[in-house]
Design a protein around this motif. Structure first.
Motif, mmCIF file in Angstrom:
data_model
loop_
_atom_site.group_PDB
_atom_site.id
_atom_site.type_symbol
_atom_site.label_atom_id
_atom_site.label_comp_id
_atom_site.label_asym_id
_atom_site.label_seq_id
_atom_site.Cartn_x
_atom_site.Cartn_y
_atom_site.Cartn_z
ATOM 1 N N PHE A 22 1.024 -1.135 -0.054
ATOM 2 C CA PHE A 22 -0.111 -0.031 0.025
ATOM 3 C C PHE A 22 0.963 0.973 -0.031
ATOM 4 N N CYS B 205 -4.465 3.300 1.766
ATOM 5 C CA CYS B 205 -5.619 3.111 1.152
ATOM 6 C C CYS B 205 -5.415 2.860 -0.203
ATOM 7 N N GLU B 206 -4.393 3.094 -0.998
ATOM 8 C CA GLU B 206 -4.271 2.832 -2.631
ATOM 9 C C GLU B 206 -3.038 1.967 -2.387
ATOM 10 N N ALA C 138 -10.522 -9.141 -3.085
ATOM 11 C CA ALA C 138 -11.036 -8.053 -3.404
ATOM 12 C C ALA C 138 -12.338 -8.067 -4.601
ATOM 13 N N ARG D 49 -8.349 1.929 -4.654
ATOM 14 C CA ARG D 49 -8.479 2.463 -3.406
ATOM 15 C C ARG D 49 -9.669 1.805 -2.650
ATOM 16 N N CYS D 50 -9.552 2.084 -1.430
ATOM 17 C CA CYS D 50 -10.561 1.447 -0.464
ATOM 18 C C CYS D 50 -12.093 2.099 -0.748
ATOM 19 N N HIS E 49 -14.256 1.181 3.441
ATOM 20 C CA HIS E 49 -13.625 0.482 4.373
ATOM 21 C C HIS E 49 -13.288 -0.936 4.100
ATOM 22 N N ALA E 50 -13.356 -1.116 2.951
ATOM 23 C CA ALA E 50 -12.893 -2.782 2.544
ATOM 24 C C ALA E 50 -12.619 -2.896 1.256
ATOM 25 N N PHE E 51 -11.854 -3.877 1.002
ATOM 26 C CA PHE E 51 -11.538 -4.403 -0.584
ATOM 27 C C PHE E 51 -12.294 -5.596 -0.802
ATOM 28 N N CYS F 105 -10.115 -2.732 5.101
ATOM 29 C CA CYS F 105 -9.152 -1.740 4.625
ATOM 30 C C CYS F 105 -8.186 -1.203 5.772
ATOM 31 N N CYS G 133 -8.139 2.028 8.156
ATOM 32 C CA CYS G 133 -8.931 1.858 9.148
ATOM 33 C C CYS G 133 -8.733 1.245 10.293
#
Length: 523
Positions: free
Chosen positions: A197, A202-203, A215, A226-227, A230-232, A237, A240
Protein backbone atom coordinates in the motif's frame (compact mmCIF):
# COMPACT_ATOMS: atom_id res chain seq x y z
CA UNK A 1 26.98 -13.27 -16.56
CA UNK A 2 29.98 -13.54 -14.22
CA UNK A 3 33.27 -14.01 -16.12
CA UNK A 4 34.85 -17.46 -15.71
CA UNK A 5 37.90 -15.90 -14.08
CA UNK A 6 35.82 -14.77 -11.12
CA UNK A 7 34.80 -18.32 -10.21
CA UNK A 8 38.28 -19.44 -9.20
CA UNK A 9 40.73 -18.71 -6.39
CA UNK A 10 39.95 -16.45 -3.43
CA UNK A 11 36.89 -14.97 -5.14
CA UNK A 12 34.80 -18.16 -4.96
CA UNK A 13 31.60 -17.88 -2.92
CA UNK A 14 32.08 -19.35 0.52
CA UNK A 15 29.55 -21.36 2.55
CA UNK A 16 28.13 -19.52 5.53
CA UNK A 17 29.47 -20.84 8.87
CA UNK A 18 27.17 -21.79 11.74
CA UNK A 19 25.58 -18.75 13.38
CA UNK A 20 25.77 -18.09 17.13
CA UNK A 21 23.30 -15.95 19.12
CA UNK A 22 24.29 -14.62 22.57
CA UNK A 23 21.33 -14.03 24.96
CA UNK A 24 22.04 -11.69 27.89
CA UNK A 25 19.49 -11.36 30.71
CA UNK A 26 19.75 -11.43 34.50
CA UNK A 27 16.59 -13.59 34.68
CA UNK A 28 17.44 -17.24 34.06
CA UNK A 29 13.85 -18.05 33.11
CA UNK A 30 13.85 -15.38 30.41
CA UNK A 31 17.15 -16.75 29.06
CA UNK A 32 15.76 -20.24 28.99
CA UNK A 33 12.57 -19.07 27.27
CA UNK A 34 14.57 -17.14 24.66
CA UNK A 35 16.89 -20.10 24.08
CA UNK A 36 13.94 -22.44 23.65
CA UNK A 37 12.42 -20.20 20.97
CA UNK A 38 15.69 -19.46 19.16
CA UNK A 39 16.82 -23.08 19.03
CA UNK A 40 13.96 -23.69 16.62
CA UNK A 41 15.99 -21.65 14.17
CA UNK A 42 19.22 -23.05 12.84
CA UNK A 43 21.35 -21.11 15.30
CA UNK A 44 23.55 -22.04 18.22
CA UNK A 45 22.41 -20.23 21.40
CA UNK A 46 24.70 -19.27 24.30
CA UNK A 47 23.74 -17.10 27.25
CA UNK A 48 25.12 -14.88 29.99
CA UNK A 49 23.56 -13.43 33.10
CA UNK A 50 25.22 -10.01 32.98
CA UNK A 51 27.34 -7.70 30.82
CA UNK A 52 30.72 -8.91 32.13
CA UNK A 53 29.86 -12.52 31.37
CA UNK A 54 28.66 -11.54 27.90
CA UNK A 55 31.90 -9.64 27.11
CA UNK A 56 33.96 -12.60 28.31
CA UNK A 57 32.09 -14.89 25.92
CA UNK A 58 32.54 -12.46 23.04
CA UNK A 59 36.30 -12.44 23.69
CA UNK A 60 36.48 -16.23 23.52
CA UNK A 61 34.32 -17.16 20.55
CA UNK A 62 32.69 -15.59 17.49
CA UNK A 63 29.12 -14.37 17.87
CA UNK A 64 26.87 -13.02 15.15
CA UNK A 65 23.96 -11.52 17.17
CA UNK A 66 23.63 -10.25 20.77
CA UNK A 67 20.09 -10.13 22.26
CA UNK A 68 20.29 -8.17 25.52
CA UNK A 69 17.73 -7.16 28.13
CA UNK A 70 17.58 -3.42 28.78
CA UNK A 71 17.44 -3.42 32.59
CA UNK A 72 20.18 -5.44 34.25
CA UNK A 73 22.15 -4.93 37.46
CA UNK A 74 25.43 -3.18 36.87
CA UNK A 75 25.98 -2.42 33.21
CA UNK A 76 22.68 -1.81 31.37
CA UNK A 77 21.72 -3.41 28.08
CA UNK A 78 22.19 -0.14 26.19
CA UNK A 79 25.74 0.31 27.57
CA UNK A 80 26.59 -3.33 26.80
CA UNK A 81 25.43 -2.99 23.20
CA UNK A 82 27.43 0.24 22.85
CA UNK A 83 30.60 -1.64 23.92
CA UNK A 84 29.75 -4.43 21.47
CA UNK A 85 29.34 -1.88 18.68
CA UNK A 86 32.80 -0.39 19.38
CA UNK A 87 34.68 -3.68 19.72
CA UNK A 88 32.81 -5.88 17.27
CA UNK A 89 31.09 -3.60 14.74
CA UNK A 90 29.63 -6.38 12.59
CA UNK A 91 27.95 -8.14 15.53
CA UNK A 92 24.28 -7.23 15.30
CA UNK A 93 22.59 -5.84 18.38
CA UNK A 94 18.97 -6.45 19.49
CA UNK A 95 17.53 -4.81 22.62
CA UNK A 96 14.86 -6.62 24.66
CA UNK A 97 12.72 -4.27 26.75
CA UNK A 98 9.34 -4.19 28.40
CA UNK A 99 9.15 -0.38 28.68
CA UNK A 100 8.17 1.81 25.74
CA UNK A 101 10.28 4.74 26.98
CA UNK A 102 11.21 7.24 24.28
CA UNK A 103 14.37 8.21 26.19
CA UNK A 104 15.51 4.58 26.24
CA UNK A 105 14.77 4.22 22.52
CA UNK A 106 16.68 7.43 21.70
CA UNK A 107 19.65 6.35 23.82
CA UNK A 108 19.72 2.89 22.26
CA UNK A 109 19.58 4.29 18.73
CA UNK A 110 22.17 7.04 19.27
CA UNK A 111 24.69 5.18 21.43
CA UNK A 112 24.30 1.55 20.47
CA UNK A 113 22.88 1.73 16.94
CA UNK A 114 20.77 -1.33 17.68
CA UNK A 115 19.39 -3.47 14.87
CA UNK A 116 15.91 -4.02 16.35
CA UNK A 117 13.78 -3.60 19.49
CA UNK A 118 11.83 -6.57 20.85
CA UNK A 119 9.10 -5.81 23.37
CA UNK A 120 8.25 -7.98 26.37
CA UNK A 121 6.27 -10.14 26.30
CA UNK A 122 7.50 -11.14 22.86
CA UNK A 123 5.82 -13.03 20.05
CA UNK A 124 7.81 -16.20 19.28
CA UNK A 125 7.46 -15.91 15.50
CA UNK A 126 8.40 -12.22 15.54
CA UNK A 127 11.39 -12.99 17.77
CA UNK A 128 12.69 -15.69 15.41
CA UNK A 129 12.19 -13.50 12.36
CA UNK A 130 13.98 -10.56 14.02
CA UNK A 131 16.96 -12.65 15.13
CA UNK A 132 17.19 -14.35 11.73
CA UNK A 133 17.17 -10.92 10.07
CA UNK A 134 19.96 -9.80 12.40
CA UNK A 135 21.97 -12.93 11.52
CA UNK A 136 21.44 -12.25 7.82
CA UNK A 137 22.51 -8.64 8.35
CA UNK A 138 25.73 -9.77 10.03
CA UNK A 139 26.65 -12.13 7.24
CA UNK A 140 25.70 -9.53 4.66
CA UNK A 141 28.17 -7.08 6.24
CA UNK A 142 30.83 -9.79 6.34
CA UNK A 143 30.11 -10.67 2.74
CA UNK A 144 30.24 -7.01 1.73
CA UNK A 145 33.64 -6.66 3.35
CA UNK A 146 34.87 -9.77 1.58
CA UNK A 147 33.45 -8.54 -1.71
CA UNK A 148 35.15 -5.18 -1.28
CA UNK A 149 38.47 -6.96 -1.02
CA UNK A 150 37.56 -9.12 -3.96
CA UNK A 151 36.60 -6.03 -5.96
CA UNK A 152 40.02 -4.50 -5.41
CA UNK A 153 41.70 -7.74 -6.53
CA UNK A 154 39.58 -8.09 -9.63
CA UNK A 155 39.59 -4.47 -10.74
CA UNK A 156 42.39 -5.10 -13.17
CA UNK A 157 40.61 -8.11 -14.61
CA UNK A 158 37.41 -6.12 -15.10
CA UNK A 159 39.26 -3.51 -17.12
CA UNK A 160 40.27 -6.22 -19.60
CA UNK A 161 36.68 -7.38 -19.81
CA UNK A 162 35.17 -4.00 -20.74
CA UNK A 163 34.87 -5.14 -24.37
CA UNK A 164 32.36 -7.78 -23.25
CA UNK A 165 30.15 -5.43 -21.23
CA UNK A 166 27.42 -5.27 -23.85
CA UNK A 167 27.05 -9.03 -23.86
CA UNK A 168 27.17 -9.20 -20.10
CA UNK A 169 24.53 -6.47 -19.74
CA UNK A 170 22.26 -8.29 -22.12
CA UNK A 171 22.68 -11.50 -20.11
CA UNK A 172 22.04 -9.63 -16.88
CA UNK A 173 18.90 -8.10 -18.35
CA UNK A 174 17.63 -11.55 -19.19
CA UNK A 175 18.47 -12.70 -15.64
CA UNK A 176 16.67 -9.69 -14.15
CA UNK A 177 13.59 -10.38 -16.23
CA UNK A 178 13.69 -14.01 -15.11
CA UNK A 179 14.15 -12.95 -11.48
CA UNK A 180 11.21 -10.57 -11.75
CA UNK A 181 9.07 -13.38 -13.17
CA UNK A 182 10.16 -15.71 -10.37
CA UNK A 183 9.42 -13.04 -7.77
CA UNK A 184 5.99 -12.41 -9.27
CA UNK A 185 5.24 -16.14 -9.33
CA UNK A 186 6.36 -16.49 -5.70
CA UNK A 187 4.30 -13.43 -4.73
CA UNK A 188 1.17 -14.86 -6.34
CA UNK A 189 1.79 -18.33 -4.86
CA UNK A 190 1.31 -17.00 -1.30
CA UNK A 191 -2.05 -18.32 -0.13
CA UNK A 192 -2.95 -15.41 2.16
CA UNK A 193 -3.90 -12.03 0.68
CA UNK A 194 -0.88 -9.72 0.56
CA UNK A 195 -0.62 -6.18 -0.77
CA UNK A 196 1.77 -3.24 -0.92
CA UNK A 197 0.00 0.00 0.00
CA UNK A 198 0.93 3.61 -0.47
CA UNK A 199 -0.79 6.87 0.39
CA UNK A 200 -1.44 6.08 4.04
CA UNK A 201 -2.68 2.56 3.46
CA UNK A 202 -5.60 3.23 1.11
CA UNK A 203 -4.12 2.89 -2.39
CA UNK A 204 -2.62 -0.38 -3.64
CA UNK A 205 0.70 -0.35 -5.47
CA UNK A 206 0.86 -4.13 -5.95
CA UNK A 207 -0.99 -7.19 -4.65
CA UNK A 208 -0.95 -10.94 -5.10
CA UNK A 209 -3.55 -13.16 -6.72
CA UNK A 210 -5.12 -14.11 -3.37
CA UNK A 211 -5.77 -10.43 -2.63
CA UNK A 212 -7.33 -9.89 -6.06
CA UNK A 213 -9.68 -12.84 -5.54
CA UNK A 214 -10.73 -11.57 -2.10
CA UNK A 215 -11.22 -8.04 -3.47
CA UNK A 216 -13.29 -9.39 -6.36
CA UNK A 217 -11.22 -7.79 -9.14
CA UNK A 218 -8.86 -9.03 -11.84
CA UNK A 219 -5.17 -9.11 -10.97
CA UNK A 220 -4.52 -6.55 -13.72
CA UNK A 221 -6.91 -4.09 -12.03
CA UNK A 222 -5.34 -4.23 -8.57
CA UNK A 223 -2.71 -1.49 -9.04
CA UNK A 224 -4.21 1.89 -8.10
CA UNK A 225 -7.26 0.32 -6.41
CA UNK A 226 -8.49 2.40 -3.48
CA UNK A 227 -10.59 1.50 -0.45
CA UNK A 228 -14.33 1.89 -0.74
CA UNK A 229 -16.55 1.74 2.34
CA UNK A 230 -13.58 0.61 4.44
CA UNK A 231 -13.08 -2.67 2.57
CA UNK A 232 -11.52 -4.35 -0.44
CA UNK A 233 -14.25 -6.92 -1.11
CA UNK A 234 -14.29 -9.22 1.92
CA UNK A 235 -11.03 -7.70 3.25
CA UNK A 236 -11.02 -4.77 5.71
CA UNK A 237 -9.10 -1.64 4.77
CA UNK A 238 -5.83 -1.37 6.75
CA UNK A 239 -6.12 2.45 6.76
CA UNK A 240 -9.08 2.05 9.14
CA UNK A 241 -7.27 -0.39 11.46
CA UNK A 242 -5.10 2.21 13.23
CA UNK A 243 -1.93 0.38 12.19
CA UNK A 244 1.17 2.33 13.30
CA UNK A 245 3.56 3.54 10.64
CA UNK A 246 6.73 3.35 12.75
CA UNK A 247 7.26 -0.42 12.86
CA UNK A 248 5.89 -3.88 12.37
CA UNK A 249 2.39 -4.23 13.82
CA UNK A 250 -0.52 -6.62 13.89
CA UNK A 251 -4.17 -6.39 14.80
CA UNK A 252 -7.09 -8.79 14.88
CA UNK A 253 -10.25 -7.36 13.35
CA UNK A 254 -13.76 -8.73 12.83
CA UNK A 255 -15.16 -7.73 9.43
CA UNK A 256 -18.45 -9.13 8.22
CA UNK A 257 -18.72 -12.70 9.46
CA UNK A 258 -14.95 -13.33 9.37
CA UNK A 259 -12.09 -12.52 11.72
CA UNK A 260 -8.81 -11.32 10.16
CA UNK A 261 -5.29 -11.08 11.55
CA UNK A 262 -3.75 -8.05 9.82
CA UNK A 263 0.04 -7.61 9.94
CA UNK A 264 1.84 -4.59 8.51
CA UNK A 265 5.52 -4.08 7.67
CA UNK A 266 6.53 -0.50 6.81
CA UNK A 267 8.92 0.35 4.01
CA UNK A 268 9.88 3.34 1.88
CA UNK A 269 8.15 6.70 2.27
CA UNK A 270 4.97 5.82 4.11
CA UNK A 271 4.45 2.51 2.32
CA UNK A 272 3.15 -0.65 3.98
CA UNK A 273 3.34 -4.32 3.18
CA UNK A 274 0.13 -5.78 4.63
CA UNK A 275 -0.87 -9.43 4.99
CA UNK A 276 -4.37 -10.67 5.77
CA UNK A 277 -4.92 -14.04 7.45
CA UNK A 278 -8.39 -15.45 8.01
CA UNK A 279 -8.32 -16.75 11.63
CA UNK A 280 -12.07 -17.27 12.02
CA UNK A 281 -11.83 -21.06 12.11
CA UNK A 282 -8.78 -21.00 14.39
CA UNK A 283 -10.58 -18.83 16.94
CA UNK A 284 -13.65 -21.05 16.83
CA UNK A 285 -11.53 -24.17 17.35
CA UNK A 286 -9.79 -22.48 20.30
CA UNK A 287 -13.11 -21.58 21.89
CA UNK A 288 -14.33 -25.15 21.46
CA UNK A 289 -11.15 -26.50 23.03
CA UNK A 290 -11.60 -24.18 26.01
CA UNK A 291 -15.16 -25.31 26.48
CA UNK A 292 -14.31 -29.02 25.98
CA UNK A 293 -11.58 -28.87 28.61
CA UNK A 294 -13.94 -27.11 31.00
CA UNK A 295 -16.61 -29.75 30.48
CA UNK A 296 -14.01 -32.44 31.14
CA UNK A 297 -13.20 -30.82 34.48
CA UNK A 298 -16.91 -30.55 35.32
CA UNK A 299 -17.33 -34.25 34.59
CA UNK A 300 -14.54 -35.13 37.03
CA UNK A 301 -16.20 -33.03 39.72
CA UNK A 302 -19.75 -34.25 39.11
CA UNK A 303 -19.58 -37.18 41.53
CA UNK A 304 -18.30 -35.07 44.40
CA UNK A 305 -20.81 -32.31 43.71
CA UNK A 306 -23.70 -34.81 43.63
CA UNK A 307 -22.55 -36.19 46.97
CA UNK A 308 -22.40 -32.68 48.45
CA UNK A 309 -25.89 -31.89 47.18
CA UNK A 310 -27.43 -35.15 48.41
CA UNK A 311 -26.24 -34.63 51.99
CA UNK A 312 -27.92 -31.24 52.62
CA UNK A 313 -31.02 -32.29 50.67
CA UNK A 314 -31.30 -35.39 52.86
CA UNK A 315 -31.13 -33.13 55.91
CA UNK A 316 -33.83 -30.91 54.47
CA UNK A 317 -36.18 -33.84 53.89
CA UNK A 318 -35.54 -35.39 57.32
CA UNK A 319 -36.12 -32.22 59.30
CA UNK A 320 -39.11 -31.27 57.16
CA UNK A 321 -40.72 -34.58 58.09
CA UNK A 322 -40.04 -33.90 61.78
CA UNK A 323 -41.69 -30.48 61.56
CA UNK A 324 -44.80 -31.93 59.90
CA UNK A 325 -45.34 -34.59 62.61
CA UNK A 326 -44.56 -32.80 65.87
CA UNK A 327 -45.42 -29.65 67.73
CA UNK A 328 -42.86 -26.88 67.37
CA UNK A 329 -40.40 -26.79 70.19
CA UNK A 330 -36.84 -25.59 70.81
CA UNK A 331 -35.68 -28.79 69.11
CA UNK A 332 -37.81 -27.89 66.09
CA UNK A 333 -36.21 -24.43 65.97
CA UNK A 334 -32.81 -26.09 65.91
CA UNK A 335 -34.05 -28.30 63.10
CA UNK A 336 -35.16 -25.23 61.16
CA UNK A 337 -31.70 -23.75 61.53
CA UNK A 338 -30.12 -26.95 60.23
CA UNK A 339 -32.54 -26.98 57.30
CA UNK A 340 -31.54 -23.45 56.39
CA UNK A 341 -27.82 -24.25 56.59
CA UNK A 342 -28.23 -27.33 54.41
CA UNK A 343 -30.29 -25.44 51.82
CA UNK A 344 -27.76 -22.61 51.65
CA UNK A 345 -24.95 -25.11 51.21
CA UNK A 346 -26.75 -26.83 48.33
CA UNK A 347 -27.45 -23.46 46.73
CA UNK A 348 -23.78 -22.42 46.86
CA UNK A 349 -22.67 -25.69 45.30
CA UNK A 350 -25.16 -25.45 42.44
CA UNK A 351 -24.33 -21.79 41.80
CA UNK A 352 -20.58 -22.50 41.69
CA UNK A 353 -21.07 -25.40 39.27
CA UNK A 354 -23.31 -23.34 36.98
CA UNK A 355 -20.90 -20.38 37.05
CA UNK A 356 -17.98 -22.65 36.20
CA UNK A 357 -19.71 -24.52 33.36
CA UNK A 358 -21.24 -21.46 31.67
CA UNK A 359 -19.44 -20.54 28.43
CA UNK A 360 -18.20 -16.93 28.68
CA UNK A 361 -18.63 -14.26 26.07
CA UNK A 362 -15.55 -12.44 24.79
CA UNK A 363 -16.90 -9.04 25.80
CA UNK A 364 -17.33 -10.12 29.44
CA UNK A 365 -14.22 -8.50 30.77
CA UNK A 366 -13.82 -6.03 33.58
CA UNK A 367 -12.42 -5.69 37.09
CA UNK A 368 -11.97 -9.11 38.69
CA UNK A 369 -11.03 -9.73 42.34
CA UNK A 370 -8.42 -12.50 42.12
CA UNK A 371 -9.02 -13.43 45.76
CA UNK A 372 -12.67 -14.20 44.97
CA UNK A 373 -11.62 -16.17 41.86
CA UNK A 374 -9.36 -18.37 44.01
CA UNK A 375 -12.01 -18.80 46.74
CA UNK A 376 -14.59 -19.90 44.15
CA UNK A 377 -12.14 -22.36 42.61
CA UNK A 378 -11.24 -23.84 46.02
CA UNK A 379 -14.88 -24.14 46.94
CA UNK A 380 -15.55 -25.96 43.68
CA UNK A 381 -12.77 -28.41 44.53
CA UNK A 382 -13.76 -28.83 48.17
CA UNK A 383 -14.84 -32.49 47.67
CA UNK A 384 -11.37 -33.43 46.41
CA UNK A 385 -9.71 -31.48 49.20
CA UNK A 386 -11.74 -33.28 51.85
CA UNK A 387 -11.27 -36.68 50.17
CA UNK A 388 -7.51 -36.52 50.82
CA UNK A 389 -5.31 -35.13 53.55
CA UNK A 390 -4.66 -31.81 51.87
CA UNK A 391 -3.85 -28.49 53.50
CA UNK A 392 -4.60 -25.22 51.71
CA UNK A 393 -2.53 -22.14 52.59
CA UNK A 394 -3.92 -18.79 51.43
CA UNK A 395 -1.66 -15.76 51.17
CA UNK A 396 -3.92 -13.00 49.92
CA UNK A 397 -3.34 -9.30 49.34
CA UNK A 398 -5.77 -6.96 47.57
CA UNK A 399 -5.55 -7.72 43.84
CA UNK A 400 -8.09 -6.56 41.23
CA UNK A 401 -7.21 -7.52 37.65
CA UNK A 402 -8.81 -6.75 34.30
CA UNK A 403 -10.20 -9.87 32.66
CA UNK A 404 -12.92 -12.46 32.44
CA UNK A 405 -13.55 -13.96 35.87
CA UNK A 406 -14.97 -17.18 34.43
CA UNK A 407 -11.90 -17.82 32.27
CA UNK A 408 -9.49 -16.93 35.07
CA UNK A 409 -11.37 -19.29 37.38
CA UNK A 410 -10.90 -22.01 34.76
CA UNK A 411 -7.13 -21.38 34.84
CA UNK A 412 -6.99 -21.60 38.65
CA UNK A 413 -9.12 -24.78 38.71
CA UNK A 414 -6.83 -26.46 36.16
CA UNK A 415 -3.74 -25.54 38.16
CA UNK A 416 -5.30 -26.74 41.42
CA UNK A 417 -6.43 -30.05 39.88
CA UNK A 418 -2.90 -30.62 38.55
CA UNK A 419 -1.44 -29.86 41.99
CA UNK A 420 -3.79 -32.29 43.76
CA UNK A 421 -3.12 -35.03 41.23
CA UNK A 422 0.64 -34.50 41.53
CA UNK A 423 0.56 -34.84 45.34
CA UNK A 424 -1.54 -38.03 45.45
CA UNK A 425 -3.64 -38.22 48.62
CA UNK A 426 -1.84 -35.73 50.85
CA UNK A 427 0.17 -32.51 50.69
CA UNK A 428 0.02 -28.73 50.94
CA UNK A 429 -1.25 -26.34 48.31
CA UNK A 430 -0.18 -22.71 48.71
CA UNK A 431 -2.15 -20.08 46.77
CA UNK A 432 -0.74 -16.53 46.83
CA UNK A 433 -2.31 -13.39 45.34
CA UNK A 434 -0.76 -9.93 45.41
CA UNK A 435 1.02 -7.16 43.51
CA UNK A 436 3.99 -7.78 41.21
CA UNK A 437 5.68 -5.18 38.99
CA UNK A 438 3.97 -1.78 38.65
CA UNK A 439 0.65 -2.26 36.92
CA UNK A 440 0.84 -6.06 37.26
CA UNK A 441 -0.55 -8.66 39.67
CA UNK A 442 0.84 -12.06 40.66
CA UNK A 443 -1.13 -15.24 41.33
CA UNK A 444 0.77 -18.43 42.18
CA UNK A 445 -0.26 -22.04 42.87
CA UNK A 446 2.45 -24.13 44.58
CA UNK A 447 2.34 -27.77 45.67
CA UNK A 448 4.53 -30.16 47.62
CA UNK A 449 4.50 -32.89 44.98
CA UNK A 450 7.48 -34.40 43.17
CA UNK A 451 7.81 -31.49 40.72
CA UNK A 452 8.04 -31.58 36.92
CA UNK A 453 10.91 -33.50 35.25
CA UNK A 454 13.43 -31.22 33.58
CA UNK A 455 12.83 -32.68 30.12
CA UNK A 456 9.06 -32.23 30.49
CA UNK A 457 9.31 -28.67 31.87
CA UNK A 458 10.39 -27.36 28.46
CA UNK A 459 7.26 -28.77 26.79
CA UNK A 460 4.71 -28.46 29.57
CA UNK A 461 2.64 -25.75 27.81
CA UNK A 462 2.56 -27.55 24.45
CA UNK A 463 -0.90 -28.77 23.34
CA UNK A 464 -1.52 -32.52 23.81
CA UNK A 465 1.70 -33.01 25.81
CA UNK A 466 1.02 -34.81 29.10
CA UNK A 467 2.98 -36.80 31.68
CA UNK A 468 -0.14 -38.51 33.02
CA UNK A 469 -0.98 -42.17 32.22
CA UNK A 470 -3.07 -42.85 29.15
CA UNK A 471 -6.74 -42.06 29.72
CA UNK A 472 -6.10 -39.68 32.64
CA UNK A 473 -5.18 -36.51 30.79
CA UNK A 474 -5.70 -34.81 27.42
CA UNK A 475 -2.61 -32.62 27.48
CA UNK A 476 -4.76 -29.53 26.86
CA UNK A 477 -5.17 -28.10 30.37
CA UNK A 478 -1.94 -26.11 30.64
CA UNK A 479 -1.94 -25.11 26.97
CA UNK A 480 -5.43 -23.68 27.42
CA UNK A 481 -4.28 -21.90 30.59
CA UNK A 482 -1.36 -20.45 28.63
CA UNK A 483 -3.61 -19.17 25.84
CA UNK A 484 -6.18 -17.67 28.24
CA UNK A 485 -3.46 -15.84 30.17
CA UNK A 486 -1.82 -14.61 26.95
CA UNK A 487 -5.17 -13.28 25.68
CA UNK A 488 -5.50 -11.39 28.98
CA UNK A 489 -2.15 -9.68 28.31
CA UNK A 490 -0.44 -11.71 31.02
CA UNK A 491 2.19 -14.42 31.38
CA UNK A 492 2.35 -17.86 32.98
CA UNK A 493 5.49 -19.77 33.87
CA UNK A 494 6.69 -22.75 35.87
CA UNK A 495 9.01 -22.24 38.80
CA UNK A 496 10.63 -25.17 40.62
CA UNK A 497 12.66 -24.63 43.82
CA UNK A 498 14.63 -27.83 43.27
CA UNK A 499 14.38 -31.56 42.48
CA UNK A 500 11.49 -33.30 44.28
CA UNK A 501 10.48 -30.06 46.04
CA UNK A 502 7.20 -29.42 44.27
CA UNK A 503 6.15 -27.12 41.47
CA UNK A 504 4.88 -23.55 41.41
CA UNK A 505 2.92 -22.00 38.53
CA UNK A 506 3.05 -18.20 38.48
CA UNK A 507 0.59 -15.95 36.62
CA UNK A 508 1.15 -12.25 36.05
CA UNK A 509 -1.88 -10.24 34.92
CA UNK A 510 -2.62 -6.56 34.20
CA UNK A 511 -3.96 -4.76 37.24
CA UNK A 512 -7.19 -2.79 37.11
CA UNK A 513 -6.93 0.95 37.56
CA UNK A 514 -8.17 2.37 40.88
CA UNK A 515 -11.74 3.56 40.74
CA UNK A 516 -10.81 7.26 40.89
CA UNK A 517 -8.50 6.78 37.86
CA UNK A 518 -11.30 5.07 35.91
CA UNK A 519 -13.51 8.12 36.49
CA UNK A 520 -15.89 6.32 38.86
CA UNK A 521 -17.32 7.98 41.91
CA UNK A 522 -15.70 6.89 45.16
CA UNK A 523 -18.21 6.66 48.05
Amino acid sequence: MVPPELHAGSGALEARPDSTVLVVDDDEHVRRALARVLRRSRCRVIDAGDASGALALLEREPVQVVVSDHRMPGTSGVELLRIVKERWPTVQRVLLTGHADSAVIEEAVNRSEIFRFIWKPWDDAHLRITVQSAVDQHWMLEENRRLEQLLAERNAQLERLNRDLDGQLAARSVALVRAAEEWRASFDAIGDPLAIFRGGGCEIARANAAFARAAGVAITQVAGLRCREHAFGVLPCPACCDLPRGGTAERELAFGDRTWMIRSFPFGDGGLVVTFKDVTDEREVSRRLFHAEKMSAVGQLAGGVAHEINNPLGGILAFAQLMSREERSPEDMESLRLIQDAANRAKRIVESLLRFSRRPREEERGPVDLRQVVDDALFLLSPQLRAGRFEVVRRFEPAVAIGNGNQLQQVVVNLLVNALQAMGDRGTVTVAVGPAAPGRLRLSVADTGPGVPEDAALRIFEPFFTTKPEGQGTGLGLSICYQIVEEHGGTIRLEQPGPHRGACFVLELPAAQPRHERGEAVP
